[in-house]
Design a protein around this motif. Sequence first.
Motif, PDB file in Angstrom:
ATOM      1  N   LEU A 140      -6.339 -11.803  10.175  1.00  0.00           N
ATOM      2  CA  LEU A 140      -5.061 -11.081  10.223  1.00  0.00           C
ATOM      3  C   LEU A 140      -4.148 -11.567  11.350  1.00  0.00           C
ATOM      4  N   PRO A 141      -4.663 -11.889  12.545  1.00  0.00           N
ATOM      5  CA  PRO A 141      -3.749 -12.397  13.582  1.00  0.00           C
ATOM      6  C   PRO A 141      -3.054 -13.696  13.207  1.00  0.00           C
ATOM      7  N   ARG A 142      -3.609 -14.453  12.276  1.00  0.00           N
ATOM      8  CA  ARG A 142      -2.999 -15.707  11.836  1.00  0.00           C
ATOM      9  C   ARG A 142      -1.926 -15.495  10.768  1.00  0.00           C
ATOM     10  N   THR A 143      -1.744 -14.268  10.334  1.00  0.00           N
ATOM     11  CA  THR A 143      -1.020 -13.981   9.096  1.00  0.00           C
ATOM     12  C   THR A 143       0.383 -13.443   9.355  1.00  0.00           C
ATOM     13  N   ASP A 144       1.342 -13.926   8.569  1.00  0.00           N
ATOM     14  CA  ASP A 144       2.674 -13.321   8.550  1.00  0.00           C
ATOM     15  C   ASP A 144       2.803 -12.333   7.398  1.00  0.00           C
ATOM     16  N   ILE A 145       2.229 -12.683   6.243  1.00  0.00           N
ATOM     17  CA  ILE A 145       2.263 -11.789   5.090  1.00  0.00           C
ATOM     18  C   ILE A 145       0.890 -11.808   4.431  1.00  0.00           C
ATOM     19  N   ALA A 146       0.396 -10.626   4.080  1.00  0.00           N
ATOM     20  CA  ALA A 146      -0.899 -10.496   3.413  1.00  0.00           C
ATOM     21  C   ALA A 146      -0.698  -9.834   2.053  1.00  0.00           C
ATOM     22  N   LEU A 147      -1.348 -10.403   1.047  1.00  0.00           N
ATOM     23  CA  LEU A 147      -1.369  -9.831  -0.296  1.00  0.00           C
ATOM     24  C   LEU A 147      -2.823  -9.600  -0.675  1.00  0.00           C
ATOM     25  N   ASP A 148      -3.201  -8.345  -0.873  1.00  0.00           N
ATOM     26  CA  ASP A 148      -4.569  -7.983  -1.219  1.00  0.00           C
ATOM     27  C   ASP A 148      -4.570  -7.426  -2.639  1.00  0.00           C
ATOM     28  N   PHE A 149      -5.201  -8.150  -3.558  1.00  0.00           N
ATOM     29  CA  PHE A 149      -5.224  -7.743  -4.967  1.00  0.00           C
ATOM     30  C   PHE A 149      -6.257  -6.645  -5.214  1.00  0.00           C
ATOM     31  N   HIS A 150      -5.836  -5.622  -5.949  1.00  0.00           N
ATOM     32  CA  HIS A 150      -6.739  -4.576  -6.423  1.00  0.00           C
ATOM     33  C   HIS A 150      -6.424  -4.257  -7.877  1.00  0.00           C
ATOM     34  N   SER A 151      -7.415  -3.681  -8.549  1.00  0.00           N
ATOM     35  CA  SER A 151      -7.220  -2.999  -9.824  1.00  0.00           C
ATOM     36  C   SER A 151      -8.150  -1.803  -9.822  1.00  0.00           C
ATOM     37  N   GLY A 152      -8.319  -1.148 -10.950  1.00  0.00           N
ATOM     38  CA  GLY A 152      -9.028   0.118 -10.957  1.00  0.00           C
ATOM     39  C   GLY A 152     -10.538   0.028 -10.939  1.00  0.00           C
ATOM     40  N   GLY A 153     -11.096  -1.187 -11.033  1.00  0.00           N
ATOM     41  CA  GLY A 153     -12.542  -1.297 -11.084  1.00  0.00           C
ATOM     42  C   GLY A 153     -13.109  -0.596 -12.305  1.00  0.00           C
ATOM     43  N   LYS A 154     -14.368  -0.212 -12.211  1.00  0.00           N
ATOM     44  CA  LYS A 154     -15.045   0.387 -13.351  1.00  0.00           C
ATOM     45  C   LYS A 154     -14.639   1.836 -13.610  1.00  0.00           C
ATOM     46  N   THR A 155     -14.016   2.488 -12.639  1.00  0.00           N
ATOM     47  CA  THR A 155     -13.819   3.936 -12.765  1.00  0.00           C
ATOM     48  C   THR A 155     -12.392   4.379 -12.978  1.00  0.00           C
ATOM     49  N   LEU A 156     -11.407   3.496 -12.786  1.00  0.00           N
ATOM     50  CA  LEU A 156     -10.009   3.866 -12.950  1.00  0.00           C
ATOM     51  C   LEU A 156      -9.285   2.811 -13.780  1.00  0.00           C
ATOM     52  N   ASP A 157      -8.170   3.216 -14.373  1.00  0.00           N
ATOM     53  CA  ASP A 157      -7.277   2.300 -15.077  1.00  0.00           C
ATOM     54  C   ASP A 157      -5.856   2.636 -14.661  1.00  0.00           C
ATOM     55  N   PHE A 158      -5.049   1.612 -14.371  1.00  0.00           N
ATOM     56  CA  PHE A 158      -3.691   1.787 -13.857  1.00  0.00           C
ATOM     57  C   PHE A 158      -2.672   1.099 -14.757  1.00  0.00           C
ATOM     58  N   VAL A 159      -1.435   1.625 -14.749  1.00  0.00           N
ATOM     59  CA  VAL A 159      -0.332   0.782 -15.190  1.00  0.00           C
ATOM     60  C   VAL A 159      -0.241  -0.355 -14.175  1.00  0.00           C
ATOM     61  N   PRO A 160       0.059  -1.586 -14.582  1.00  0.00           N
ATOM     62  CA  PRO A 160       0.026  -2.709 -13.633  1.00  0.00           C
ATOM     63  C   PRO A 160       1.208  -2.658 -12.665  1.00  0.00           C
ATOM     64  N   PHE A 161       0.884  -2.479 -11.381  1.00  0.00           N
ATOM     65  CA  PHE A 161       1.959  -2.414 -10.380  1.00  0.00           C
ATOM     66  C   PHE A 161       1.593  -3.179  -9.115  1.00  0.00           C
ATOM     67  N   CYS A 162       2.633  -3.595  -8.407  1.00  0.00           N
ATOM     68  CA  CYS A 162       2.537  -4.089  -7.039  1.00  0.00           C
ATOM     69  C   CYS A 162       3.080  -2.999  -6.139  1.00  0.00           C
ATOM     70  N   ALA A 163       2.568  -2.906  -4.905  1.00  0.00           N
ATOM     71  CA  ALA A 163       2.899  -1.758  -4.066  1.00  0.00           C
ATOM     72  C   ALA A 163       3.014  -2.145  -2.605  1.00  0.00           C
ATOM     73  N   ALA A 164       3.801  -1.361  -1.910  1.00  0.00           N
ATOM     74  CA  ALA A 164       3.831  -1.363  -0.445  1.00  0.00           C
ATOM     75  C   ALA A 164       3.915   0.085   0.006  1.00  0.00           C
ATOM     76  N   HIS A 165       3.594   0.315   1.276  1.00  0.00           N
ATOM     77  CA  HIS A 165       3.554   1.675   1.799  1.00  0.00           C
ATOM     78  C   HIS A 165       4.865   2.060   2.484  1.00  0.00           C
ATOM     79  N   ILE A 166       5.138   3.347   2.474  1.00  0.00           N
ATOM     80  CA  ILE A 166       6.162   3.897   3.360  1.00  0.00           C
ATOM     81  C   ILE A 166       5.674   3.707   4.787  1.00  0.00           C
ATOM     82  N   ARG A 167       6.532   3.136   5.662  1.00  0.00           N
ATOM     83  CA  ARG A 167       6.102   2.829   7.025  1.00  0.00           C
ATOM     84  C   ARG A 167       7.083   3.376   8.045  1.00  0.00           C
ATOM     85  N   PRO A 168       6.600   3.712   9.241  1.00  0.00           N
ATOM     86  CA  PRO A 168       7.514   4.180  10.296  1.00  0.00           C
ATOM     87  C   PRO A 168       8.548   3.117  10.672  1.00  0.00           C
TER      88      PRO A 168
END
Length: 336
Positions: A140-168
């Motif tokens: 992480l200290p080497r990084t300017d931008i990080a993209l971490d891929f997720h999906s629902g795994g075996k227990t969830l199913d999602f509409v396909p979206f990309c996301a970021a968080h509300i931040r201070p």
Amino acid sequence: MSTVPHLRPSPITPTVDFERDGVQHGFLRLPYSRDDSAWGSVMIPICVIRNGNGPSALLTGGNHGDEYEGPLALYDLARTLDPRHVSGTVIIVPAMNYPAFRAGTRTSPIDKGNLNRSFPGRPDGTVTEKIADYFQRELLPRTDIALDFHSGGKTLDFVPFCAAHIRPDKVLEAKGFAAVEAFSAPWSMKMLEIDAVGMFDTAAEEMGKLFITTELGGGGTSRAETVRIARRGVLNVLRHAGIVAGAVEMQPTRWLDMPSGDCFSFAEDDGMIETMIDLGEPVEEGQVLARIHSIGRTGAAPQEIRARMSGLLAARHFPGLVKAGDCTAVVAVLVD
């Protein structure tokens, strides 16, 4: 490049040189003594593609081992990305929690560790904690931008979206949402986490890094559509960040918001779940999202799971059986 000097060094040794130009395919080698290999190691695949000075991106999948769009897109990118088109550094780890990925499970079969709840990790902890510590202190200290891929795994199913968080920090928040828009998934999400403690997301954001993530389907498999979204999206983000040459291939996206805990619905009993609304369909407050049928005896009325807010169904429980406490549905608000 440890940022926490009072901690012992990470036991993980990279077989790549992060400062060398060109393409390198190697491993993060973590010693792991076990019954079948006294001096064994966990060998986590890594690719570094570098061309001179410039911004850096950390691209990760397999944070949970039963989510496949990210690994499929990233193994492909590591094989095909031409360093002549790169200005800066791209670090690709297609399967962060490699033991879980090999087992096809959300958590590690070695220590049951959920990597995405193990940050900042420990250099003298479990295998999962050691992996988290290496990402926290070395990548992480080497990084300017990080993209971490997720999906629902075996227990969830999602509409396909990309996301970021509300931040201070509203400047970083705006940059995150711009990167999400560049990813160009069919849906874009202003994300709310129900449990952010120990997450990779939280670790990156607390270090002031630009961080985006995805949920691209689920069910413990992948679909042609969602893999196409992942492959196009990761190149779009690298182009948007100025790391890879070329124009962003923008696709229409619709913005969703998760404004409160009322987005989430949970089962209060075990049973068999009957989904009453399909993904992406509109939802009205009070509408029945799912019913949970008792399987221990006949004659019992099903438990009804009702929406606590209006919006659309963004995620649902995937397996046919459900346990008390399982998330059964997620409702998001359309904001465009």
